[in-house]
Write a protein that holds these residues in place. Sequence first.
Motif, mmCIF file in Angstrom:
data_model
loop_
_atom_site.group_PDB
_atom_site.id
_atom_site.type_symbol
_atom_site.label_atom_id
_atom_site.label_comp_id
_atom_site.label_asym_id
_atom_site.label_seq_id
_atom_site.Cartn_x
_atom_site.Cartn_y
_atom_site.Cartn_z
ATOM 1 N N LEU A 139 23.650 38.354 49.193
ATOM 2 C CA LEU A 139 24.418 37.165 48.855
ATOM 3 C C LEU A 139 24.594 37.069 47.342
ATOM 4 O O LEU A 139 23.618 37.056 46.586
ATOM 5 C CB LEU A 139 23.693 35.922 49.386
ATOM 6 C CG LEU A 139 24.289 34.567 49.019
ATOM 7 C CD1 LEU A 139 25.687 34.415 49.605
ATOM 8 C CD2 LEU A 139 23.372 33.436 49.509
ATOM 9 N N LEU A 140 25.844 37.024 46.908
ATOM 10 C CA LEU A 140 26.155 36.924 45.488
ATOM 11 C C LEU A 140 27.397 36.052 45.344
ATOM 12 O O LEU A 140 28.487 36.443 45.750
ATOM 13 C CB LEU A 140 26.402 38.304 44.891
ATOM 14 C CG LEU A 140 26.437 38.413 43.368
ATOM 15 C CD1 LEU A 140 25.085 38.019 42.769
ATOM 16 C CD2 LEU A 140 26.811 39.821 42.940
ATOM 17 N N PRO A 141 27.257 34.847 44.813
ATOM 18 C CA PRO A 141 28.417 33.959 44.685
ATOM 19 C C PRO A 141 29.540 34.617 43.885
ATOM 20 O O PRO A 141 29.302 35.398 42.960
ATOM 21 C CB PRO A 141 27.851 32.739 43.961
ATOM 22 C CG PRO A 141 26.396 32.754 44.274
ATOM 23 C CD PRO A 141 26.012 34.200 44.347
ATOM 24 N N SER A 142 30.760 34.269 44.261
ATOM 25 C CA SER A 142 31.941 34.861 43.644
ATOM 26 C C SER A 142 32.840 33.766 43.090
ATOM 27 O O SER A 142 32.845 32.622 43.572
ATOM 28 C CB SER A 142 32.706 35.698 44.673
ATOM 29 O OG SER A 142 34.003 36.009 44.235
ATOM 30 N N ALA A 143 33.633 34.134 42.090
ATOM 31 C CA ALA A 143 34.604 33.192 41.537
ATOM 32 C C ALA A 143 35.681 32.846 42.556
ATOM 33 O O ALA A 143 36.391 31.847 42.412
ATOM 34 C CB ALA A 143 35.227 33.780 40.276
ATOM 35 N N ARG A 144 35.808 33.678 43.594
ATOM 36 C CA ARG A 144 36.812 33.407 44.633
ATOM 37 C C ARG A 144 36.318 32.400 45.671
ATOM 38 O O ARG A 144 37.091 31.983 46.539
ATOM 39 C CB ARG A 144 37.190 34.711 45.332
ATOM 40 C CG ARG A 144 37.879 35.721 44.414
ATOM 41 C CD ARG A 144 38.439 36.894 45.211
ATOM 42 N NE ARG A 144 37.374 37.611 45.909
ATOM 43 C CZ ARG A 144 36.677 38.615 45.361
ATOM 44 N NH1 ARG A 144 36.896 38.976 44.109
ATOM 45 N NH2 ARG A 144 35.740 39.232 46.053
#
Length: 503
Positions: free
Chosen positions: A307-312
Amino acid sequence: MGISFKRLLFLGHRWLGIVLCAFFAMWFVSGVVMMYVGYPKLTEAERLGHLPALQPGAPLLGPQQALAMAGIDGPLKELRLAAASGGEPVYLAQPAGAKGTAAIAVDARSGARLALTDQARAMASAAAFAGPGVGAHYLGPVDEDAFTHSRGLDGHRPLHRVQLADPEHTLLYVSGRTGEVVRDAPRTERLWNYAGAWIHWLYPLRGTVFEPYWADIVNWLAIAGTLMVLGGASVGILRWRLRAPYRSGSRSPYPGALMRWHHIGGLLFGVVTASWIFSGLMSMNPWRVFDGGAAPLRMQALEGAALLPSARDAAPAALLAAAGPGIRELKWTRVLGDTMVLAQSAAGAPLVLDSQSGRPAAVDGAALLDAARTLLPHPVAKVERLDAYDLYYYSRDAHSMTGGAGKPLPVWRIAFADPHQSWVYVDPHTGALVGRSDRHKRQSRWLFAMLHSWDWLPLLERRPLWDVLMLAFSLGGAVLSVTGVVIGWRRLGRKLRAARNTP
């Protein structure tokens, strides 16, 4: 001339009984209390029910932006958004690989990493938990006390205690790390616990010089107790006349009512007493006997990349607008290589949303099942869909030792043909792994839960039959134990008086 085995059996039962029957009586009485009042815990339903709802119009930062501003840029084990710290919305992020530690709290409005909880934030968290119009009094921090021995709280210590002025006189414990309320203990629950779980688990020994030896003391008391009861049952059978009665006309040789009660009580309740003491030992997993050493699951099969948050990712406002009112928590999770968001209300199953579009999403059941088959590098022996609870996957009352955790239905149960005979349980709604079992854990289920609390569905589903049987056998065990205490101490008193009178 040496002592015969029969004589040794009699003496062993007698002197062990003098020491142990007091513990037995205490265990039976406190066990009855635990049938209805458990050790304090904050269940998932209670936690969600007390969280303030997230406001769709609130100007909240997206997860990637907030975490970047807080200096958190690595993969995550868990990410949640809730108004859980001081009544304000925060991201609760746990970095991948972090074990036994609390999450990092990040202000969802400013992206600031929150410092350790102080009195003001603890009071604000308690006020949000209690709701409007409920007074609160700060009692100070504590590392561990009678109601917080659970190891699951270790990552949150020190804990802040806040006393509410609600009708239940609830005592709240607030995490010193994140500011979340992590335990609630109403006054009635606290008082009953002194006669229940607190004394049943010998918690008076915790936090003292005996702390390092607590587990060993419980284990060896249970071992000695099991041997003592089995020895007493053997003595009782040897002294019972099946064919011809004694001169008194009784089948029991004891003329006194107390000894006769103890003798007959042992014959009637000795087996269940031994099973309860032994299963209590099994609850401790003594010397890790139920740790089978099974290989870790290959979670990337279900989740894909970490899990790695994204700007999208969609902004919280878009997610909350799609989920509707009353959402208490947003949880980002990985399912089959995609990031999903679980929008959880105060009750019921969460709504699954696509993290980027914010629209409701559905997990591909066939792909999920195919992925679950590869959680272990072994062939799959059997796949079952459970639409109802069974002997190994079931729910207990929230107050019970194994209750309070969510056990959704339906679930997929995948049985592997590995040396440990592993089973995994997967929720088709969220794609989450909700349970794992192997041969050793199933043995523990029978030797602990089944023997100790009679977790047998035909009984649990037919209450009050379960209550009647448990209370009846508990009463029988208590009578057996109390008579043993009186008999033993009377004999000990005679021995001591005789020793004092001996020149």
